[in-house]
Design an enzyme around this catalytic site. Structure first.
Site, PDB file in Angstrom:
ATOM      1  N   SER A 186      -2.192   5.226   1.555  1.00 13.03           N
ATOM      2  CA  SER A 186      -1.234   5.391   0.447  1.00 13.03           C
ATOM      3  C   SER A 186      -1.814   6.164  -0.735  1.00 13.03           C
ATOM      4  O   SER A 186      -1.083   6.521  -1.655  1.00 13.03           O
ATOM      5  CB  SER A 186      -0.642   4.058   0.012  1.00 13.03           C
ATOM      6  OG  SER A 186      -1.538   3.329  -0.783  1.00 13.03           O
ATOM      7  N   THR A 194      -3.233   0.221   5.475  1.00 10.49           N
ATOM      8  CA  THR A 194      -4.169  -0.658   6.175  1.00 10.49           C
ATOM      9  C   THR A 194      -3.475  -1.535   7.211  1.00 10.49           C
ATOM     10  O   THR A 194      -4.078  -1.928   8.205  1.00 10.49           O
ATOM     11  CB  THR A 194      -4.899  -1.532   5.137  1.00 10.49           C
ATOM     12  OG1 THR A 194      -5.620  -0.644   4.287  1.00 10.49           O
ATOM     13  CG2 THR A 194      -5.873  -2.499   5.774  1.00 10.49           C
ATOM     14  N   THR A 225      -1.455  -0.548   0.381  1.00  8.71           N
ATOM     15  CA  THR A 225      -1.285  -1.388  -0.814  1.00  8.71           C
ATOM     16  C   THR A 225      -1.658  -0.660  -2.111  1.00  8.71           C
ATOM     17  O   THR A 225      -1.229  -1.070  -3.183  1.00  8.71           O
ATOM     18  CB  THR A 225      -2.141  -2.668  -0.703  1.00  8.71           C
ATOM     19  OG1 THR A 225      -3.513  -2.299  -0.543  1.00  8.71           O
ATOM     20  CG2 THR A 225      -1.695  -3.526   0.451  1.00  8.71           C
ATOM     21  N   ASP A 226      -2.471   0.410  -1.996  1.00  6.88           N
ATOM     22  CA  ASP A 226      -2.993   1.021  -3.224  1.00  6.88           C
ATOM     23  C   ASP A 226      -1.912   1.594  -4.140  1.00  6.88           C
ATOM     24  O   ASP A 226      -2.009   1.488  -5.362  1.00  6.88           O
ATOM     25  CB  ASP A 226      -4.016   2.121  -2.877  1.00  6.88           C
ATOM     26  CG  ASP A 226      -5.294   1.540  -2.273  1.00  6.88           C
ATOM     27  OD1 ASP A 226      -5.518   0.315  -2.409  1.00  6.88           O
ATOM     28  OD2 ASP A 226      -6.068   2.302  -1.667  1.00  6.88           O
TER      29      ASP A 226
END
Ligand code: ASP
Length: 359
Positions: free
Chosen positions: A89, A42, A122-123
């Site tokens: 990710s 992101t 971030t995932d």
């Protein structure tokens, strides 16, 4: 007394040497060199409207584009970018992991490189961070960073997070602390950090054990250290590897089916992390099948779906009898990372248990 010299970049992109009579070239040479290795996420995503915070496309803008938008980052260090992947990710994979780790090791072997920042979605950032924490062979800082809002959103958090990441990477105190993760002005250890909220910028936490520190106005403030072995102290070497052993995670819940475990064993997976109940508890019928599998050579690690705390060896389950390994305080997804690396060294459960207590 000799006057301190540094290079100043204004928000409009103009850079100049601040010390009287000195060239910009000389001024630059005093700064550290930080390489940003970009993988997507992101932080490089864009939305159709500046007000769209959650429906957007991840991994669109290149690292060169992001750096062009923030020339003032060059005040912190001589910052350059390398695009190693461009993925959301959720599409991160072992091929990219191995490429990323090898490239970071290569960069950090160069005398002129002082630290590396990795941009990432971030995932799955916590998994990549822990993987790198176990396979990077350097004391130089490695800092992972991402964002919760796309790059063109109102109040995008990416630029500040990236600025913070570089300011952490140039900090002498960031050396020798393993791979660090920063978002939202906090510093986290890659072993403990986890994503805890689907949308808030304040999503990365190290449950109960806490942040290592904070970043404010370009300064990094540490309050505690990671205690487990990492980077140079680990036994893992990924040089020459083209794949990692297959390890899957099975999640526990009321009335969970034993067929899933049988299916995994038939697929020929080398390791299985059981995301157990409470202190790594396993329903009786599943425990029997897992024990059979472990006796035939499947590496079985008991972790917990509880979110924090230790899974105690021979606590809820007699690991000595079942031939299982207790995950200590690693969450299931990180237990999987360590088990994959452990399996590159040994299949012996007692040896794998040692690694879970060490790393
Ligand atoms: N889906 C995005 C990713 O992990 C989320 C983010 O980066 O915040 O790539």
């Amino acid at each position: 007394m000799e006057e301190k010299e540094y290079n100043v970049c204004e928000e409009n992109g103009n850079c100049y040497a601040s010390a009287r009579g000195q060239s910009a070239q000389r001024s630059f040479s005093m700064k550290k060199n930080i390489v940003i290795v970009a993988t997507g996420g992101t932080i490089s995503g864009t939305a159709a409207k500046r007000t769209d915070m959650l429906s957007y496309t991840s991994a669109v803008l290149t690292i060169d584009h992001l750096l062009e938008q923030m020339p003032y980052i060059q005040n912190l260090a001589h910052v350059s970018g390398e695009q190693i992947a461009q993925v959301d990710s959720s599409d991160m994979n072992h091929t990219i992991w191995l490429k990323l780790a090898n490239r970071i090791n290569e960069l950090l072997r160069l005398e002129e490189v002082d630290g590396v920042v990795v941009t990432h979605g971030t995932d799955t950032m916590e998994e990549t961070a822990y993987f790198l924490n176990l396979v990077i062979k350097s004391r130089k800082p490695v800092v992972m960073v991402g964002a919760m809002r796309p790059a063109n959103a109102i109040s995008a958090d990416g630029p500040m997070n990236l600025y913070n990441a570089v300011s952490l990477a140039v900090n002498e105190e960031a050396k020798g602390k393993g791979v660090l993760v920063t978002l939202n002005d906090t510093i986290n250890s890659s072993r403990e950090v986890t994503k805890t909220n689907t949308a808030l910028q304040d999503t990365f936490k190290s449950p109960e054990l806490g942040y290592l520190g904070y970043i404010q106005d370009g300064g990094s403030y540490f309050y505690r250290f990671p205690t487990r072995k990492h980077t140079l102290e680990t036994e893992f070497d990924i040089t020459g590897l083209s794949e990692l052993p297959q390890v899957e995670v099975v999640y526990s819940y009321v009335n969970s089916s034993v067929e899933l475990v049988r299916c995994m064993a038939q697929m020929g997976v080398e390791g299985l992390v059981y995301a157990g109940l409470g202190n790594g508890g396993i329903p009786e019928v599943i425990k029997e099948v897992l024990t059979e599998c472990a006796q035939k050579g499947l590496a079985v690690v008991r972790s917990s779906r509880a979110g924090s705390g230790i899974v105690t060896r021979n606590g809820a389950v007699n690991d000595d009898v079942c031939n299982f390994v207790a995950a200590d305080s690693l969450n299931p997804q990180k237990a999987r990372v360590l088990l994959m690396l452990a399996l590159t060294k040994t299949k012996e459960p007692k040896e794998i248990q040692r690694m879970f207590w060490e790393y």
